[in-house]
Write a protein that holds these residues in place. Structure first.
Motif, PDB file in Angstrom:
ATOM      1  N   VAL A   1      -4.158  -0.118  -7.824  1.00 23.17           N
ATOM      2  CA  VAL A   1      -3.021   0.204  -8.695  1.00 23.17           C
ATOM      3  C   VAL A   1      -1.907  -0.830  -8.562  1.00 23.17           C
ATOM      4  CG1 VAL A   1      -3.424   2.691  -8.834  1.00 23.17           C
ATOM      5  CG2 VAL A   1      -2.061   1.791  -6.958  1.00 23.17           C
TER       6      VAL A   1
ATOM      7  N   ALA B   1       0.844  -1.196   0.000  1.00 21.60           N
ATOM      8  CA  ALA B   1       0.000   0.000   0.000  1.00 21.60           C
ATOM      9  C   ALA B   1       0.874   1.237   0.000  1.00 21.60           C
ATOM     10  CB  ALA B   1      -0.876   0.005   1.258  1.00 21.60           C
ATOM     11  N   CYS B   2       0.343   2.335  -0.523  1.00 20.16           N
ATOM     12  CA  CYS B   2       0.923   3.617  -0.174  1.00 20.16           C
ATOM     13  C   CYS B   2       0.298   3.933   1.192  1.00 20.16           C
ATOM     14  CB  CYS B   2       0.592   4.678  -1.226  1.00 20.16           C
ATOM     15  SG  CYS B   2      -1.086   5.312  -1.133  1.00 20.16           S
TER      16      CYS B   2
ATOM     17  N   GLY C   1      -9.932   0.390   1.128  1.00 17.84           N
ATOM     18  CA  GLY C   1      -9.265   0.977  -0.038  1.00 17.84           C
ATOM     19  C   GLY C   1      -9.234   0.016  -1.219  1.00 17.84           C
ATOM     20  N   ASP C   2      -9.113   0.620  -2.415  1.00 21.25           N
ATOM     21  CA  ASP C   2      -9.169  -0.168  -3.642  1.00 21.25           C
ATOM     22  C   ASP C   2      -8.105  -1.265  -3.703  1.00 21.25           C
ATOM     23  OD1 ASP C   2     -11.288   1.297  -4.537  1.00 21.25           O
ATOM     24  OD2 ASP C   2     -10.179   2.423  -6.059  1.00 21.25           O
ATOM     25  N   CYS C   3      -6.910  -1.000  -3.200  1.00 29.23           N
ATOM     26  CA  CYS C   3      -5.854  -2.021  -3.286  1.00 29.23           C
ATOM     27  C   CYS C   3      -6.267  -3.276  -2.515  1.00 29.23           C
ATOM     28  CB  CYS C   3      -4.538  -1.480  -2.747  1.00 29.23           C
ATOM     29  SG  CYS C   3      -3.868  -0.124  -3.720  1.00 29.23           S
TER      30      CYS C   3
ATOM     31  N   GLY D   1     -12.383   2.826  -2.696  1.00 30.81           N
ATOM     32  CA  GLY D   1     -11.930   4.215  -2.786  1.00 30.81           C
ATOM     33  C   GLY D   1     -10.412   4.250  -2.777  1.00 30.81           C
ATOM     34  N   CYS D   2      -9.850   5.238  -3.436  1.00 33.49           N
ATOM     35  CA  CYS D   2      -8.391   5.347  -3.509  1.00 33.49           C
ATOM     36  C   CYS D   2      -7.970   6.782  -3.225  1.00 33.49           C
ATOM     37  CB  CYS D   2      -7.888   4.898  -4.879  1.00 33.49           C
ATOM     38  SG  CYS D   2      -6.090   4.952  -5.053  1.00 33.49           S
ATOM     39  N   PRO D   3      -7.891   7.130  -1.948  1.00 32.45           N
ATOM     40  CA  PRO D   3      -8.319   6.349  -0.787  1.00 32.45           C
ATOM     41  C   PRO D   3      -9.814   6.528  -0.551  1.00 32.45           C
ATOM     42  CG  PRO D   3      -7.434   8.429  -0.043  1.00 32.45           C
ATOM     43  CD  PRO D   3      -7.342   8.445  -1.550  1.00 32.45           C
TER      44      PRO D   3
ATOM     45  N   GLY E   1      -1.772   6.179   1.748  1.00 30.10           N
ATOM     46  CA  GLY E   1      -2.922   7.051   1.522  1.00 30.10           C
ATOM     47  C   GLY E   1      -4.169   6.679   2.299  1.00 30.10           C
ATOM     48  N   CYS E   2      -4.441   5.375   2.417  1.00 24.29           N
ATOM     49  CA  CYS E   2      -5.666   4.987   3.137  1.00 24.29           C
ATOM     50  C   CYS E   2      -5.548   5.348   4.618  1.00 24.29           C
ATOM     51  CB  CYS E   2      -5.926   3.495   2.963  1.00 24.29           C
ATOM     52  SG  CYS E   2      -6.562   3.061   1.338  1.00 24.29           S
TER      53      CYS E   2
HETATM   54  S1  SF4 Z   1      -6.247   2.350  -2.265  1.00 25.08           S
HETATM   55 FE1  SF4 Z   1      -5.106   4.141  -3.038  1.00 25.08          FE
HETATM   56  S2  SF4 Z   1      -4.638   5.309  -1.190  1.00 25.08           S
HETATM   57 FE2  SF4 Z   1      -5.168   3.223  -0.508  1.00 25.08          FE
HETATM   58  S3  SF4 Z   1      -3.212   2.113  -0.411  1.00 25.08           S
HETATM   59 FE3  SF4 Z   1      -4.055   1.779  -2.464  1.00 25.08          FE
HETATM   60  S4  SF4 Z   1      -3.099   3.378  -3.743  1.00 25.08           S
HETATM   61 FE4  SF4 Z   1      -2.852   3.999  -1.602  1.00 25.08          FE
END
Ligand code: SF4
Length: 180
Positions: A93, A13-14, A85-87, A149-151, A16-17
């Motif tokens: 992504v 993950a980044c 989150g979408d991941c 959601g992203c995030p 962001g969430c």
């Molecule tokens: S869903 Fe978006 S914000 Fe959350 S970890 Fe994945 S890339 Fe990052």
């Protein structure tokens, strides 16, 4: 009555969430009144309690053997598991890596990027684990609540946390599925 315990962790993950979770701002104080916030990647305690928590939250996709271990540990230690989150929900992504050969993706990321100097090399260490095909969380463990959601929008995260804190399973639909 004891407050429900909540723990979170991240996979591939980044941040962001978790940043979006912090973006609920002062409402986090309301949540803290209702729940016992335990391990998170952004607090000192890093692993969910061995004797379990009520709610586990995972962000990120499963991309490494070490991500699998973290996902299975959280699943084993929580009653309700949230994919945040979408991941986590569908690979997000991170899953774009599946369109490429692993070696090709690692070489591009660690050696060939324009910002990498001649010292660039593909990292390798037992602590990192081994790469796997990228998977959504539910492909590795059972998931109870999906928050896309992203995030995800902080208002949706607040809704999810406050519902779980009061012993209800949040329903993510209609306007709660809209994000910007
Ligand atoms: S869903 Fe978006 S914000 Fe959350 S970890 Fe994945 S890339 Fe990052």
């Amino acid at each position: 009555m004891a407050k429900p315990k909540i723990a979170s962790d991240w996979l591939a993950a980044c941040a962001g969430c978790h940043m979006s979770l912090l973006d609920i701002d002062e409402r986090i104080a309301e949540i803290a009144k209702l729940v016992d916030i335990r391990a998170t990647p952004i607090t000192d305690l890093k692993e969910p309690d061995e004797d379990g928590v009520d709610v586990g939250i995972l962000t990120g996709a499963v991309n490494l053997t070490t991500n699998e271990e973290v996902a299975k540990r959280m699943r084993a230690r929580c009653k309700i598991l949230v994919a945040m989150g979408d991941c986590a929900v569908f690979g997000g992504v991170v899953a774009m890596r599946n369109f490429f050969k692993l070696e090709e993706a690692l070489r591009r990321a660690y050696v060939e990027t324009e910002s990498t100097d001649e010292e660039g090399k593909i990292p390798s260490s037992p602590e990192l684990g081994s790469p796997t095909p990228v998977r959504a969380l539910r492909e590795v463990v059972d998931v109870d609540v999906f928050v896309p959601g992203c995030p995800p929008d902080p208002d949706v995260i607040y809704y999810v946390l406050s519902e779980l804190a009061q012993g209800r399973i949040p329903e993510i639909k209609d306007e709660k599925l809209h994000w910007h």
